[in-house]
Design a protein around this motif. Structure first.
Motif, PDB file in Angstrom:
ATOM      1  N   SER A  35       0.818  -1.226   0.000  1.00 42.45           N
ATOM      2  CA  SER A  35       0.000   0.000   0.000  1.00 42.45           C
ATOM      3  C   SER A  35       0.842   1.262   0.000  1.00 42.45           C
ATOM      4  O   SER A  35       0.327   2.358  -0.234  1.00 42.45           O
ATOM      5  CB  SER A  35      -0.918   0.010   1.231  1.00 42.45           C
ATOM      6  N   LYS A  36       2.152   1.098   0.298  1.00 43.76           N
ATOM      7  CA  LYS A  36       3.080   2.232   0.399  1.00 43.76           C
ATOM      8  C   LYS A  36       2.621   3.227   1.470  1.00 43.76           C
ATOM      9  O   LYS A  36       2.788   4.436   1.341  1.00 43.76           O
ATOM     10  CB  LYS A  36       3.245   2.934  -0.955  1.00 43.76           C
ATOM     11  N   ARG A  37       2.028   2.699   2.519  1.00 41.17           N
ATOM     12  CA  ARG A  37       1.567   3.507   3.645  1.00 41.17           C
ATOM     13  C   ARG A  37       1.928   2.790   4.938  1.00 41.17           C
ATOM     14  O   ARG A  37       2.194   1.583   4.954  1.00 41.17           O
ATOM     15  CB  ARG A  37       0.039   3.704   3.597  1.00 41.17           C
ATOM     16  N   LYS A  38       1.907   3.521   6.038  1.00 43.08           N
ATOM     17  CA  LYS A  38       2.123   2.903   7.338  1.00 43.08           C
ATOM     18  C   LYS A  38       0.804   2.334   7.849  1.00 43.08           C
ATOM     19  O   LYS A  38      -0.231   2.995   7.768  1.00 43.08           O
ATOM     20  CB  LYS A  38       2.674   3.921   8.334  1.00 43.08           C
ATOM     21  N   VAL A  39       0.859   1.112   8.363  1.00 47.62           N
ATOM     22  CA  VAL A  39      -0.345   0.473   8.883  1.00 47.62           C
ATOM     23  C   VAL A  39      -0.168   0.234  10.379  1.00 47.62           C
ATOM     24  O   VAL A  39       0.937  -0.043  10.860  1.00 47.62           O
ATOM     25  CB  VAL A  39      -0.639  -0.861   8.161  1.00 47.62           C
TER      26      VAL A  39
END
Length: 420
Positions: free
Chosen positions: A347-351
């Motif tokens: 997702s190229k995001r922090k989860v």
């Protein structure tokens, strides 16, 4: 007799244009954009107006009613005088009704961001008697420009400063958080950027939407912030771990040193032996912080001196440092499950989730570990002088600690005992 109706042409889960439909009779009709947008769920197809479910939609309905009256008057006037009524006629009337300025390259949000980047070396720094935006500031503008260009692609049209009203901001915020999965902090900073860039454009003579002054930025609530630090015990565990790779041994020196001097990674990894200054009172590190341009002097305590006595570490890249310290923490068996945010490659995001602690360790843990470990051991004002924080409130948010109202009183009593 002319009739005017409003409609939307899409039920997408985003803001869509509001059109007006004008029939002049005998097969003469026009369909044009009003320049306003709305979420389909807030539109009443029966009444042909926004649902009056909040103050913004009530204002939008009043504007559309004003436009309807204005257009009817202008159409009747034109027909009485035999003036040709065509598409450009209605475009002029809509602009006149709302005193709109014809969009130009200068009125585009993305173009003004580019202008700021291009003029960065000669721009005056807000609140300071200096010119020239910092490297980090320019980097942030470039990052935000990419966000804006992506949102323009999503909208299918350029963003002009007069477009930035309540509905635009709500749509942008929804896209950032729900579609793009940006964090609250990143999304809030994007809104702050829009506001400051709009104000700057207005200073340059560009007409902007008055709503920009009401834009409110936001950030994560303190209870939603997950700060990863290394305790003294964990640092000792890392120090005593048997590492075989030279690269990891060198990175460990930077990690242990960083947790004792409290500097940002871009400053930490630039320190050389030339920054060390030996005095009769002890050894100090003198440096200028890259972000704030502050000159700071950092005392080298016993724990830091143990690291330096083993030989000064050689310089490595920031990204390599981040990769290495995760491996070091894993070798040191820092496997406790902790709640935090981890970068997800897909997702190229922090989860957010529960992960082994070694997976959450980043270079920022150095500075935060220093501030957290020495808080209440060392007076806060002294810690702030080393980290470079200017406000105690900012420092306490940084380490996610509430203000201790008794701290100064206890320190005063302790000092009085020493004096006595």
């Amino acid at each position: 007799m002319a009739t005017i109706k409003y409609l939307i042409r899409s039920q997408a889960n985003r803001h869509v244009p509001i059109y007006f439909y004008v029939s002049l009779g005998r097969g003469s009709f026009f369909r044009m954009k009003t320049g306003f947008n709305i979420l389909p769920k807030n539109w009443s197809s029966v009444k042909g107006f926004p649902k009056p479910n909040d103050e913004e939609n009530k204002r939008l309905m009043e504007r559309l009613k004003s436009l309807e009256s204005f257009l009817m008057e202008k159409v009747n006037e034109a027909q009485a005088k035999g003036i040709n009524i065509d598409k450009s006629f209605f475009e002029r009337q809509v602009d006149e009704c709302f005193n709109r300025v014809k969009p130009t390259n200068k009125t585009m949000l993305s173009n003004h961001i580019k202008h700021i980047i291009e003029t960065a070396p000669t721009r005056k720094i807000k609140g300071k008697n200096k010119i020239g935006l910092s490297e980090n500031t320019v980097k942030n503008y470039n990052t935000f420009l990419k966000v804006v260009l992506n949102y323009e692609k999503h909208l299918g049209k350029p963003i002009h400063f007069l477009d930035i009203d309540f509905n635009f901001i709500e749509g942008f915020k929804n896209w950032l958080i729900n579609d793009q999965k940006y964090s609250a902090n990143s999304s809030g900073k994007s809104l702050a950027f829009i506001k400051s860039i709009s104000i700057d454009a207005e200073k340059h003579g560009v007409s902007v939407n008055p709503f920009v002054n009401k834009i409110e930025a936001f950030s994560e609530a303190n209870e939603d912030r997950y700060i990863i630090t290394l305790t003294f015990g964990e640092l000792d565990q890392i120090k005593n771990t048997n590492l075989k790779r030279e690269a990891l041994i060198n990175a460990r020196k930077w990690l242990l040193l960083g947790c004792e001097i409290g500097q940002r990674v871009e400053d930490l990894l630039k320190i050389t032996e030339a920054n060390l200054r030996k005095t009769s009172q002890g050894t100090f590190i003198d440096l200028q912080q890259n972000k704030t341009k502050k000159d700071v002097t950092i005392p080298v305590n016993d724990r830091a001196m143990e690291v330096l006595n083993e030989g000064f570490p050689y310089r490595i890249a920031d990204q390599n440092f981040n990769d290495y310290i995760k491996k070091i923490a894993k070798e040191a068996k820092l496997n406790e499950l902790v709640k935090g945010k981890k970068y997800d490659k897909s997702s190229k995001r922090k989860v957010l989730g529960n992960f082994p602690k070694h997976e959450l360790i980043t270079s920022h843990a150095c500075r935060r570990s220093f501030a957290t470990n020495y808080y209440k051991i060392i007076p806060t004002t002294i810690l702030m002088g080393i980290t470079g924080h200017t406000k105690e409130s900012t420092f306490l948010v940084y380490i996610n600690k509430p203000k201790d109202r008794d701290e100064n009183a206890r320190l005063f009593l302790d000092m009085m005992k020493r004096v006595g």
